[in-house]
Structure formats: C-alpha cells, structure tokens
Design a protein around this motif. Structure first.
Motif, PDB file in Angstrom:
ATOM      1  N   GLY A 194      -0.962  -1.950   0.497  1.00 41.72           N
ATOM      2  CA  GLY A 194       0.651  -2.350   0.545  1.00 41.72           C
ATOM      3  C   GLY A 194       0.707  -3.532   0.156  1.00 41.72           C
ATOM      4  N   VAL A 195       0.233  -4.207  -0.511  1.00 40.96           N
ATOM      5  CA  VAL A 195       0.759  -5.504  -1.145  1.00 40.96           C
ATOM      6  C   VAL A 195       0.908  -5.494  -2.455  1.00 40.96           C
ATOM      7  N   TYR A 220       4.717  -9.105  -2.289  1.00 43.37           N
ATOM      8  CA  TYR A 220       5.869  -8.082  -1.756  1.00 43.37           C
ATOM      9  C   TYR A 220       5.188  -7.277  -1.104  1.00 43.37           C
ATOM     10  N   LEU A 221       5.712  -6.155  -0.477  1.00 41.43           N
ATOM     11  CA  LEU A 221       5.267  -4.973   0.115  1.00 41.43           C
ATOM     12  C   LEU A 221       5.648  -3.998  -0.678  1.00 41.43           C
ATOM     13  N   ARG A 277       5.080   0.765  -0.759  1.00 33.78           N
ATOM     14  CA  ARG A 277       4.839   1.772  -0.149  1.00 33.78           C
ATOM     15  C   ARG A 277       5.316   3.051  -0.740  1.00 33.78           C
TER      16      ARG A 277
END
Length: 170
Positions: free
Chosen positions: A82-83, A106-107, A109
């Motif tokens: 998730g990065v 950032y993330l 998803r």
C-alpha cells in the motif's frame, strides 16, 4: 505381476505429482502495480474534453502541451503493502515551480467495493488527496487508467477526464 505393480506405482507417482503441484497463481492488482522494478513512467496523458487554459487555449494531449518536461519523467512506484512513491526523474523543476525534487511517499489502496478502481496519488496534482481512478489496463507492460477531476478553483472551467498511460521505467 511385477510389471503390473511397477506400472501402478508409476501411475500413482504421476498422479500425485500432477495433483500436488499448484497451478499458476493469478496475479493481483498489487502484484502488477509493484512489478516493474524501476516503477512506472508516464507515456501519454489525454484530457477529455480538452483542458481549458487561462488563456482560453484548449489542450487535449497533456504530454505535448500542458505538462512540464520535469513532470513527464517523474516515476511512480508501488509496493504490494500500500505504499506509492513518486520519484523525480532526471529533470528537476526550477526553484519557482511546483514539482518533485525528492521521493515522496503516499498511500494507495484498492476499492474493495468496485473492481478495477483504486485510490492513488496522480503525480502532477501536487496535493495530498488520493484520486479515485479506474484501471483500464494493468499488466507487466502497461498501467492505463482514467481519472476524473473538477477544476473549479480557477473560474469553474469544468470537469475533465484524464486517460493516463504509464509504462515500466527503464
């Protein structure tokens, strides 16, 4: 009799080998996003309708009319956990320009409710807001997605849909 037992033994071993070996694993969205070892680089960016500049000029091909050269070579890389990292390419912005001068994480998803949709950072937006993007193509050679945004901060110009195409960075 010995030949019959030998034939049965060979058949049994073969049956065990074929049933015990797992088939090929189907790759996930995270697998494909994180696959290119050097990340993804922008190949094309089209805007529909054509983006209206403050001057009134309409730009449909963002790579050849809107984006700065230093924005075109930014690299995005994803990890399966998730990065998302946006890395500046070889060209850097001038001191008075927005742009990446160092890696920024950032993330990202997956939208569990809508197949083929993810939340991620679109590199040249320069904000902390995750964009909701629809993946059109995702494999080892291409990451193509749609991103719709409303540009109402500068005189309510309108709503635009970007078709972004990324390829593995070299």
């Amino acid at each position: 009799m010995k030949k019959t037992f030998l034939a049965l033994a060979v058949a049994a071993v073969a049956a065990v080998c074929f049933t015990a070996c797992p088939g090929p694993q189907e790759k996930t969205t995270a697998d494909y996003l994180s696959a290119p070892k050097n990340g993804w680089v922008l190949e094309s960016a089209l805007c529909s309708p054509a983006y209206e500049m403050l001057s009134g000029e309409l730009i449909g091909d963002l790579v050849n009319g809107y984006l700065y050269d230093f924005e075109k070579d930014d690299i995005i890389a994803f990890t399966a956990d998730g990065v998302q990292t946006v890395k500046p390419g070889n060209l850097l912005p001038a001191e008075d320009q927005n742009g990446y001068t160092q890696d920024v994480a950032y993330l990202w998803r997956i939208d569990e409710q809508n197949d083929g949709w993810i939340f991620m950072q679109v590199p040249f937006f320069y904000d902390e807001v995750q964009e909701y993007v629809h993946i059109l193509t995702l494999d080892e050679n291409q990451f193509k997605f749609l991103c719709t945004f409303n540009d109402d901060e500068q005189g309510a110009k309108g709503t635009y849909t970007l078709t972004m195409n990324y390829v593995p960075a070299k």
